[in-house]
Design a protein around this motif. Sequence first.
Motif, PDB file in Angstrom:
ATOM      1  N   ARG A 113       0.715  -1.339  -0.081  1.00  0.00           N
ATOM      2  CA  ARG A 113      -0.036  -0.074   0.114  1.00  0.00           C
ATOM      3  C   ARG A 113       0.935   1.363  -0.048  1.00  0.00           C
ATOM      4  O   ARG A 113       0.289   2.520  -0.323  1.00  0.00           O
ATOM      5  N   LYS A 154     -13.927   7.717   5.384  1.00  0.00           N
ATOM      6  CA  LYS A 154     -12.646   7.605   4.862  1.00  0.00           C
ATOM      7  C   LYS A 154     -12.758   7.395   3.035  1.00  0.00           C
ATOM      8  O   LYS A 154     -13.733   6.817   2.946  1.00  0.00           O
ATOM      9  N   TYR A 212     -12.841   6.679  -0.641  1.00  0.00           N
ATOM     10  CA  TYR A 212     -12.796   5.444  -1.526  1.00  0.00           C
ATOM     11  C   TYR A 212     -11.269   5.775  -2.543  1.00  0.00           C
ATOM     12  O   TYR A 212     -11.338   6.739  -3.260  1.00  0.00           O
ATOM     13  N   LYS A 213     -10.745   4.580  -2.523  1.00  0.00           N
ATOM     14  CA  LYS A 213      -9.395   4.721  -3.344  1.00  0.00           C
ATOM     15  C   LYS A 213      -9.639   4.404  -4.683  1.00  0.00           C
ATOM     16  O   LYS A 213     -10.608   3.221  -5.005  1.00  0.00           O
ATOM     17  N   VAL A 214      -8.816   4.786  -5.481  1.00  0.00           N
ATOM     18  CA  VAL A 214      -9.127   4.524  -7.173  1.00  0.00           C
ATOM     19  C   VAL A 214      -8.831   3.061  -7.548  1.00  0.00           C
ATOM     20  O   VAL A 214      -9.334   2.653  -8.676  1.00  0.00           O
ATOM     21  N   GLN A 226     -12.228   1.196   0.543  1.00  0.00           N
ATOM     22  CA  GLN A 226     -11.447   2.282   1.316  1.00  0.00           C
ATOM     23  C   GLN A 226     -10.063   1.905   1.751  1.00  0.00           C
ATOM     24  O   GLN A 226      -9.379   2.645   2.456  1.00  0.00           O
ATOM     25  N   GLY A 227      -9.624   0.615   1.592  1.00  0.00           N
ATOM     26  CA  GLY A 227      -8.400   0.094   1.861  1.00  0.00           C
ATOM     27  C   GLY A 227      -8.105  -0.224   3.231  1.00  0.00           C
ATOM     28  O   GLY A 227      -7.096  -0.619   3.465  1.00  0.00           O
TER      29      GLY A 227
END
Length: 247
Positions: A120, A159, A161-163, A149-150
């Motif tokens: 990560r 938190k 949201y990641k791509v 969200q990882g």
Amino acid sequence: MQYLRSLVFIVLMYLVMAVMAICLFPVALIGGRGVAIVICRSFCHWVRFSARWIVGLRTEVRGTVPEGDVLVCAKHQSFMDILMIYSVLPKGKFIMKRELVWTPFVGWYAWLIGCIPVNRGKGGAAVKAMLKAAKKGQEKGGQLVIFPQGTRVAPGAQKPYKVGAGALYSTLKTPAVPVAVNVGLFWPKHAILRKPGLAVVEFLPPIAPGLKVDAFMAEIETQIETRSNMLMAEAGMPIVAELTPKG
């Protein structure tokens, strides 16, 4: 008393995990991915049963569980939602942080069932490596689970949201199934106490491939957060949290 029950439950859970992992690992090595999946799902079912028996935590999986090759985008509040999701997926595998590869028992079986470790801290390089591994893993099929969200996010906390989820959706070109949960209300992060109640994981209607990444990310965030808040409200603990603004 509930605290003591929770402690007994946790000790028993990890004891059963260790015994099953060690005793059945040779069988899993010989039998391959299919046998490893059966072992992991059996452990998940044991935890769900023992949670109800020892601490009064009932579990329910709602919606249509995907059976084909799909991307599962799930809300992540605790270890229990991982177990509930995996207990029903026929050929599940996870995007997981690389450190878990070296975790006793968990790392062994994660490797066997085809999980994809991600570093990560490597940013774009990590996303590229994840996409390459996921594309290769399509040959074996199954349901690839990612937590957009990882990390685990406590109920009510925000938190982004990641791509990465969007990149997987665009690359794999498979349907994506959002998953909402309320599990963190009963199985909090970094806590021993397990609360009685009904923990719910809900598979929402699939999103067909073809959306642009930005549109897809907005859609899964809206669906997952809205439905998770509804599940938490249903449990008697309404959570009102605004979605992260876009743009």
